[in-house]
Design a protein around this motif. Structure first.
Motif, mmCIF file in Angstrom:
data_model
loop_
_atom_site.group_PDB
_atom_site.id
_atom_site.type_symbol
_atom_site.label_atom_id
_atom_site.label_comp_id
_atom_site.label_asym_id
_atom_site.label_seq_id
_atom_site.Cartn_x
_atom_site.Cartn_y
_atom_site.Cartn_z
ATOM 1 N N UNK A 1 11.793 1.886 -6.726
ATOM 2 C CA UNK A 1 10.349 2.138 -6.754
ATOM 3 C C UNK A 1 10.040 3.585 -6.378
ATOM 4 N N UNK A 2 10.768 4.102 -5.381
ATOM 5 C CA UNK A 2 10.556 5.487 -4.957
ATOM 6 C C UNK A 2 10.915 6.459 -6.078
ATOM 7 N N UNK A 3 12.049 6.200 -6.737
ATOM 8 C CA UNK A 3 12.461 7.068 -7.840
ATOM 9 C C UNK A 3 11.445 7.017 -8.983
ATOM 10 N N UNK A 4 10.933 5.829 -9.258
ATOM 11 C CA UNK A 4 9.943 5.676 -10.324
ATOM 12 C C UNK A 4 8.670 6.453 -9.997
ATOM 13 N N UNK A 5 8.238 6.416 -8.726
ATOM 14 C CA UNK A 5 7.045 7.154 -8.309
ATOM 15 C C UNK A 5 7.258 8.658 -8.430
ATOM 16 N N UNK A 6 8.465 9.105 -8.035
ATOM 17 C CA UNK A 6 8.776 10.540 -8.115
ATOM 18 C C UNK A 6 8.777 10.998 -9.573
ATOM 19 N N UNK A 7 9.391 10.201 -10.450
ATOM 20 C CA UNK A 7 9.434 10.549 -11.868
ATOM 21 C C UNK A 7 8.052 10.587 -12.483
#
Length: 257
Positions: free
Chosen positions: A245-251
């Motif tokens: 989820x964190x990676x998706x938000x950053x992307x």
């Protein structure tokens, strides 16, 4: 702000519609959001609650209904441990005593007047928020026995809990607290969406988890606790979901920029 879940139960369609309209008007007046269901049978409403399909914060019950009266339905709801706000709807005012005996917020007389409905909704909202705050306090604070005295522990500050013989050690952000109880008993009183068993002798507050390794859970600032194979999959899976989820938000943020 959470939406209050409201049910209107009356075997007469006219009064069901009237109540729905008035509750909607009250919501518009106060900028409140409600989830509103209508039932023509107390028995059907009760069955849905018993099955777990429905759960309400407020129920308006017509007293005189075929098959199962509103008073009987209310009694069964209370026997199930349901503590929603109950308001009776009736053509007579002879039910006031019974209404209060079953811990109802009151009753409204048909034909229903908007001001009467408004008063009941205000009472229901007060009860709803009081109950919410009580539930939040019960989840956040835990009363335990330490050195023969009662101590209140703020669970938001607990990083992990350790079993030591027949005692438990609460490792907190502001120090340690030892209580005279078993880890099994303490576990029963915790919110398991937040506190996860990671070892036979350890429970972790997931909000503080920084890293999940093969044999231990790291919380940062040098704090860590052992992780057994039995509990590895549950906490590691949740940890990976969090990272994704964190990676998706950053992307998403980088794409917008």
């Amino acid at each position: 702000m959470p939406e209050m879940k409201i049910a209107v139960c009356d075997d007469e369609e006219f009064y069901r519609n009237e109540l729905e309209k008035m509750i909607t008007v009250y919501g518009n007046e106060t900028s409140r959001k409600f989830t509103l269901d209508a039932w023509e049978s107390g028995a059907a409403l009760l069955d849905a609650v018993k099955r777990g399909d429905k759960d309400y914060d407020v129920i308006f019950l017509d007293i005189e209904m075929p098959e199962l009266s509103g008073m009987e339905a209310a009694g069964e709801l209370r026997s199930m441990g349901k503590n929603m706000a109950l308001c009776f709807v009736t053509s007579f005012n002879d039910y006031a005593l019974n209404a209060y005996q079953i811990d109802a917020i009151g009753y409204v007389i048909k034909p229903i007047q908007y001001l009467d409905l408004k008063k009941m909704m205000e009472k229901a909202e007060m009860q709803y928020w009081y109950r919410k705050k009580t539930e939040e306090a019960e989840k956040r604070y835990l009363e335990v026995m330490c050195d023969r005295r009662s101590v209140i522990i703020d669970l938001e500050k607990v990083v992990y809990i350790e079993k030591r013989r027949n005692q438990c050690v609460f490792h907190c952000t502001n120090g340690e607290q030892i209580c005279y109880d078993t880890l099994k008993n303490i576990s029963k009183r915790l919110d398991h969406d937040i506190f996860m068993q990671i070892h036979q002798g350890y429970i972790a507050n997931y909000n503080y988890v920084k890293e999940v390794l093969n044999d231990r859970v790291c919380f940062g600032s040098g704090m860590e606790a052992p992780l057994s194979r039995r509990y590895y999959d549950a906490i590691h899976g949740r940890y990976i979901d969090k990272l994704n989820r964190l990676f998706a938000e950053i992307n998403t943020e980088n794409t917008i920029k």
